[in-house]
Design an enzyme around this catalytic site. Structure first.
Site, PDB file in Angstrom:
ATOM      1  N   ASP A 201       0.867  -1.168   0.000  1.00  0.00           N
ATOM      2  CA  ASP A 201       0.000   0.000   0.000  1.00  0.00           C
ATOM      3  C   ASP A 201       0.915   1.233   0.000  1.00  0.00           C
ATOM      4  OD1 ASP A 201      -1.572   2.127   0.582  1.00  0.00           O
ATOM      5  OD2 ASP A 201      -2.562   1.249   2.327  1.00  0.00           O
ATOM      6  N   GLN A 204       0.730   6.450   1.139  1.00  0.00           N
ATOM      7  CA  GLN A 204       1.428   7.529   1.850  1.00  0.00           C
ATOM      8  C   GLN A 204       2.893   7.627   1.434  1.00  0.00           C
ATOM      9  OE1 GLN A 204      -0.138   9.713   3.323  1.00  0.00           O
ATOM     10  NE2 GLN A 204      -2.081   8.735   3.787  1.00  0.00           N
TER      11      GLN A 204
HETATM   12  C1  LIG Z   1      -1.966   4.162   4.046  1.00  0.00           C
HETATM   13  C2  LIG Z   1      -3.283   4.359   3.348  1.00  0.00           C
HETATM   14  N1  LIG Z   1      -3.780   3.393   2.601  1.00  0.00           N
HETATM   15  C3  LIG Z   1      -4.943   3.511   1.951  1.00  0.00           C
HETATM   16  C4  LIG Z   1      -5.679   4.668   2.038  1.00  0.00           C
HETATM   17  C5  LIG Z   1      -6.970   4.752   1.319  1.00  0.00           C
HETATM   18  O1  LIG Z   1      -6.925   5.749   0.353  1.00  0.00           O
HETATM   19  P1  LIG Z   1      -8.235   6.088  -0.483  1.00  0.00           P
HETATM   20  O2  LIG Z   1      -9.268   6.540   0.509  1.00  0.00           O
HETATM   21  O3  LIG Z   1      -7.809   7.180  -1.391  1.00  0.00           O
HETATM   22  O4  LIG Z   1      -8.629   4.863  -1.172  1.00  0.00           O
HETATM   23  C6  LIG Z   1      -5.208   5.724   2.832  1.00  0.00           C
HETATM   24  C7  LIG Z   1      -5.985   6.949   2.992  1.00  0.00           C
HETATM   25  O5  LIG Z   1      -5.800   7.705   3.908  1.00  0.00           O
HETATM   26  C8  LIG Z   1      -3.972   5.565   3.495  1.00  0.00           C
HETATM   27  O6  LIG Z   1      -3.464   6.537   4.261  1.00  0.00           O
END
Ligand SMILES: Cc1ncc(COP(=O)(O)O)c(C=O)c1O
Length: 410
Positions: A201, A204
């Site tokens: 993921d 960030q």
């Molecule tokens: C580490 C991380 N992963 C996933 C997400 C999800 O992002 P999105 O809401 O744009 O799908 C976020 C959102 O804050 C995040 O900080």
């Protein structure tokens, strides 16, 4: 040269005042502000060639298609993908993870399989795996963190077995800011089980530092446009091409097909077989412009600036009475995120007091409830920094925290 004061001029929203006061935006971890270059790219699409892509054999459609596909090439270069065919446009990081869970996950996970994750994940990288684990019978387990708020890599390694089909983990924590040493983590996972598929993921990470997926040895990598100066509604799934090709489509319908007969359909190749229906064309073109903007600044310079502001915030907030910071102590180990609590002041109350001075922070569990539970916390306050933030804004935040402390603690 990286000049924050010049950069701030590119963000029209920063000229706004509310009740006569400027905006101090310290919530870019949730979503970043957008520069004029990105807004102009969106306007250009809507004013000059706001038509559908792929379908029309006329100049306007060809122009729009070209811009959309140019964005794919820009994303590929930006993250070190081998080819733009490894880039799938989705709505956001959440959708990218759901896509992998619903396609690769459904095809490969069963009662004999194991999925390993960590307690520091955003809900987006937990809930889809819980769902697929319940449906498939695959076991889901989580590595913990150390007392220094680092990923417990030894624990993670212990959880990897010959049955581990998938490891999903964040590159940078959206609460602690911890930057996981991705190459080392992946090396250790693969040395325990070389067949394990790894999903990172990068929501960030990509907005804040130079990322080269080709050097990691991971299999999938996801992120969102709106956290990196682009519009909401566009995100990216990067996957190794062979894996993407082998996966069934996520959604079906127009645009993702080669041929359709009443009895059967032949799908396009990846990445287009995952992009059913009309996509967020303007948003994707906006993402391309955001990448142009960040590339001009240079990601190493972006990271250096954020590190400096974060180092300053750690020092200034760390000196405030009653403030406890959660996350690695050294700015080098952290993204531009500082989560904290203030003795006697609930994070929501703090956020409200700060809002009266237009200082925008986030309060709550930041979509990381399991992490908060693990740390025995119900909520934290979170300030986060990006290219437009200054040390003066950190001082304003500190002043606001002192004001709230006086209000609530007398
Ligand atoms: C580490 C991380 N992963 C996933 C997400 C999800 O992002 P999105 O809401 O744009 O799908 C976020 C959102 O804050 C995040 O900080």
């Amino acid at each position: 040269m990286f000049d924050t004061h010049l950069i701030r001029k590119d963000f029209p929203i920063l000229t706004r005042t509310i009740h006569g006061k400027p905006i101090v935006y310290l919530d870019s971890t949730a979503s970043s502000l957008k520069p004029k270059l990105v807004l102009d790219a969106i306007m250009e699409y809507y004013t000059k060639f706001s038509v559908n892509i792929f379908r029309g054999i006329y100049t306007l459609s060809e122009e729009a298609t070209q811009k959309y596909e140019d964005a794919r090439v820009k994303v590929a270069k930006f993250i070190g993908a081998k080819s733009e065919n490894e880039i799938v446009f989705v709505r956001n990081a959440t959708e990218a993870i759901n896509l992998v869970a619903a396609t690769w996950g459904r095809a490969h996970l069963d009662r004999e399989s194991e999925i390993v994750s960590t307690v520091m994940e955003h809900h987006a990288n937990i809930v889809p795996w819980q769902e697929i684990s319940q449906k498939s019978g695959a076991k889901l387990s989580y590595a913990g963190i150390t007392p220094d708020y680092e990923l417990d890599i030894d624990h993670l390694e212990k959880l990897i077995t010959s049955r581990t089909k998938l490891v999903v983990l964040t590159y940078v924590s959206n609460v602690l800011g911890t930057i996981n040493p991705m190459k080392e983590v992946i090396r250790r996972i693969k040395s325990k089980n070389p067949k394990t598929i790894i999903l990172i993921d990068g929501a960030q990470a990509v907005p804040h530092m130079s990322v080269d997926v080709s050097t990691f040895g991971c299999d999938f990598f996801v992120f969102s446009g709106h956290k990196m100066l682009a519009p909401t509604g566009v995100g990216v799934l990067w996957g190794k091409y062979d894996l993407l090709q082998e996966m069934p489509p996520y959604q079906t319908g127009g645009e993702m097909i080669k041929e359709v007969y009443l009895e059967k359909t032949i799908f396009k190749d990846a990445p287009h077989k995952f992009e059913a229906g009309t996509p967020h064309i303007a948003g994707t073109i906006g993402l391309g412009a955001a990448i142009d903007y960040l590339s001009t600044l240079g990601m190493d310079a972006v990271r250096k600036h954020e590190e400096e502001v974060t180092r300053y915030a750690l020092k200034v907030l760390g000196q405030l009475k009653g403030v406890k910071i959660f996350g690695p102590e050294r700015a080098e180990r952290k993204g531009g995120v500082v989560a904290f609590t203030v003795l006697g002041v609930h994070p929501h109350d703090l956020a409200q007091v700060l809002d009266s001075d237009n200082i925008c922070i986030r309060s709550g569990n930041h979509c990381a409830m399991p992490l908060h539970t693990y740390l025995k916390l119900s909520a934290t306050a979170r300030s986060s920094f990006y290219i437009y933030n200054t040390k003066e804004e950190v001082d304003l935040l500190a002043g606001g925290i002192e004001k709230a402390t006086r209000l609530f603690n007398g």
